[in-house]
Design an enzyme around this catalytic site. Structure first.
Site, mmCIF file in Angstrom:
data_model
loop_
_atom_site.group_PDB
_atom_site.id
_atom_site.type_symbol
_atom_site.label_atom_id
_atom_site.label_comp_id
_atom_site.label_asym_id
_atom_site.label_seq_id
_atom_site.Cartn_x
_atom_site.Cartn_y
_atom_site.Cartn_z
ATOM 1 C CB SER A 176 4.393 19.916 -20.412
ATOM 2 O OG SER A 176 3.790 20.723 -21.398
ATOM 3 C CE1 TYR A 236 7.483 17.513 -24.104
ATOM 4 C CE2 TYR A 236 5.341 18.582 -24.096
ATOM 5 C CZ TYR A 236 6.653 18.522 -23.672
ATOM 6 O OH TYR A 236 7.139 19.474 -22.794
HETATM 7 N N1 LIG Z 1 10.392 25.131 -22.923
HETATM 8 C C1 LIG Z 1 9.100 24.989 -22.692
HETATM 9 O O1 LIG Z 1 8.286 25.804 -23.132
HETATM 10 C C2 LIG Z 1 8.601 23.837 -21.880
HETATM 11 C C3 LIG Z 1 7.230 23.781 -21.612
HETATM 12 C C4 LIG Z 1 6.746 22.731 -20.850
HETATM 13 C C5 LIG Z 1 7.612 21.772 -20.354
HETATM 14 N N2 LIG Z 1 8.939 21.854 -20.652
HETATM 15 C C6 LIG Z 1 9.795 20.794 -20.131
HETATM 16 O O2 LIG Z 1 10.912 21.357 -19.492
HETATM 17 C C7 LIG Z 1 11.999 20.436 -19.536
HETATM 18 C C8 LIG Z 1 13.262 21.144 -19.983
HETATM 19 O O3 LIG Z 1 13.113 21.593 -21.309
HETATM 20 P P1 LIG Z 1 13.759 22.967 -21.829
HETATM 21 O O4 LIG Z 1 12.648 23.820 -22.272
HETATM 22 O O5 LIG Z 1 14.715 23.486 -20.829
HETATM 23 O O6 LIG Z 1 14.500 22.494 -23.163
HETATM 24 P P2 LIG Z 1 16.022 22.094 -23.448
HETATM 25 O O7 LIG Z 1 16.019 21.424 -24.766
HETATM 26 O O8 LIG Z 1 16.899 23.276 -23.257
HETATM 27 O O9 LIG Z 1 16.355 21.062 -22.289
HETATM 28 C C9 LIG Z 1 16.160 19.679 -22.386
HETATM 29 C C10 LIG Z 1 17.348 19.011 -21.719
HETATM 30 O O10 LIG Z 1 17.126 17.585 -21.724
HETATM 31 C C11 LIG Z 1 18.361 16.954 -22.019
HETATM 32 N N3 LIG Z 1 18.132 15.650 -22.623
HETATM 33 C C12 LIG Z 1 17.417 15.346 -23.735
HETATM 34 N N4 LIG Z 1 17.504 14.026 -23.997
HETATM 35 C C13 LIG Z 1 18.277 13.488 -23.022
HETATM 36 C C14 LIG Z 1 18.763 12.178 -22.749
HETATM 37 N N5 LIG Z 1 18.463 11.135 -23.530
HETATM 38 N N6 LIG Z 1 19.556 12.012 -21.669
HETATM 39 C C15 LIG Z 1 19.887 13.053 -20.878
HETATM 40 N N7 LIG Z 1 19.464 14.300 -21.091
HETATM 41 C C16 LIG Z 1 18.683 14.517 -22.152
HETATM 42 C C17 LIG Z 1 19.069 17.897 -22.994
HETATM 43 O O11 LIG Z 1 20.466 17.664 -22.988
HETATM 44 C C18 LIG Z 1 18.673 19.264 -22.445
HETATM 45 O O12 LIG Z 1 19.637 19.744 -21.530
HETATM 46 C C19 LIG Z 1 11.552 19.300 -20.460
HETATM 47 O O13 LIG Z 1 11.124 18.197 -19.686
HETATM 48 C C20 LIG Z 1 10.380 19.908 -21.196
HETATM 49 O O14 LIG Z 1 9.473 18.938 -21.666
HETATM 50 C C21 LIG Z 1 9.457 22.858 -21.388
#
Ligand SMILES: NC(=O)c1ccc[n+]([C@@H]2O[C@H](COP(=O)([O-])OP(=O)(O)OC[C@H]3O[C@@H](n4cnc5c(N)ncnc54)[C@H](O)[C@@H]3O)[C@@H](O)[C@H]2O)c1
Length: 253
Positions: free
Chosen positions: A140, A153
């Site tokens: 991130s 985080y």
């Molecule tokens: N959305 C943003 O703006 C953003 C920005 C920077 C980084 N990210 C990163 O992108 C990645 C995906 O996030 P997203 O935005 O799609 O959100 P999201 O909440 O839709 O996806 C997160 C996923 O992780 C899974 N998850 C959580 N805990 C888990 C566990 N214990 N075991 C298995 N699966 C688990 C959830 O089921 C979900 O499908 C993450 O690593 C997040 O930190 C997102």
């Protein structure tokens, strides 16, 4: 068909960026094994595809036994693996370090960092057996610059970058490339929940407008960048922390 015949494990594939990545990879000919929570969404997505194009296994990645079982099933169904995308993550907000319990800290480290270590440990032999491969770890912008109230985080995402670099060095000999992605703001459940708590996008200097720096992306815009890092088009890219953030880290104010 950029990924014809490629066998790819994607964690967190039921929702958000992981789901968009799975959809992009399958559309380009890959066979994708999704592992993560949110089993209903994951299984509903799998039901849209015929055969073994997309398989979803509900997996709590904080449990080593479940990680092993998911990787074993992926290897058995596909006969091996060519690439891995570690996308699962959690974003707990609103607590400074002193307010964090051991449980808060441990949970974030377990999902955002230890799960990647375990998935990689279990899948590296498969990538090696395939003659090489690509691992993409979703970090991130918080690895480089952060906001108040997300100590665990920010720490875990910086650690994902360090881990990716280290793995790139150690596994080049096996023709395995490892890269991290510094993702900016993306319209997923994670961001939309955070924006609501913070009083909306504008309150954080973010925008959905297409002509703005640091706008909020569609998950598919991250999926195509991940696809690049998996594909042979990035054959000379390893050990990198690639910014896919719409200019967020370039902006001072
Ligand atoms: N959305 C943003 O703006 C953003 C920005 C920077 C980084 N990210 C990163 O992108 C990645 C995906 O996030 P997203 O935005 O799609 O959100 P999201 O909440 O839709 O996806 C997160 C996923 O992780 C899974 N998850 C959580 N805990 C888990 C566990 N214990 N075991 C298995 N699966 C688990 C959830 O089921 C979900 O499908 C993450 O690593 C997040 O930190 C997102």
């Amino acid at each position: 068909m950029m990924f014809a015949g490629k066998r790819i494990l994607v964690t967190g594939a039921a929702t958000g960026i992981g789901r968009a990545t799975a959809e992009h990879l399958v559309a380009q000919g890959a066979m994708v094994f999704g592992a993560g929570l949110d089993g209903e969404e994951g299984k509903a997505l799998a039901a849209r595809y015929a055969g073994d194009k997309f398989i979803f296994r509900e997996t709590d990645l904080t449990r080593e036994i479940e990680v092993r079982a998911a990787v074993a099933e992926a290897a058995e169904r596909f006969g091996g693996l060519d690439a891995v995308v570690n996308c699962a993550g959690i974003y707990p907000t609103g607590k400074r370090l002193e307010e964090l319990s051991d449980e808060d800290w441990d949970r974030t480290v377990a999902v955002n960092l230890t799960a990647i270590f375990r998935i990689c440990r279990a899948t590296l032999p498969l990538l090696r057996a395939a003659g090489g491969g690509s691992i993409v770890n979703i970090a991130s912008v918080h690895a480089d610059a952060t906001v108040p109230g997300v100590p665990a985080y920010a720490a875990t995402k910086a650690a994902v970058v360090g881990l990716s670099r280290q793995m790139a060095l150690d596994y080049a000999v096996d023709r395995i490339r490892v890269n991290a992605v510094l993702v900016g703001s993306v319209a997923t459940r994670m961001t939309l929940d955070g924006l609501e708590a913070a009083g909306g996008a504008e309150a954080l200097g973010l925008s959905f407008e297409p002509n703005r720096i640091a706008r909020i992306a569609n998950p598919s815009e991250i999926a195509t960048a991940i696809g690049f890092l998996i594909s042979d088009a990035s054959s000379f890219v390893t050990g990198s922390a690639m910014q896919v953030d719409g200019g967020l880290l370039a902006r001072l104010l």
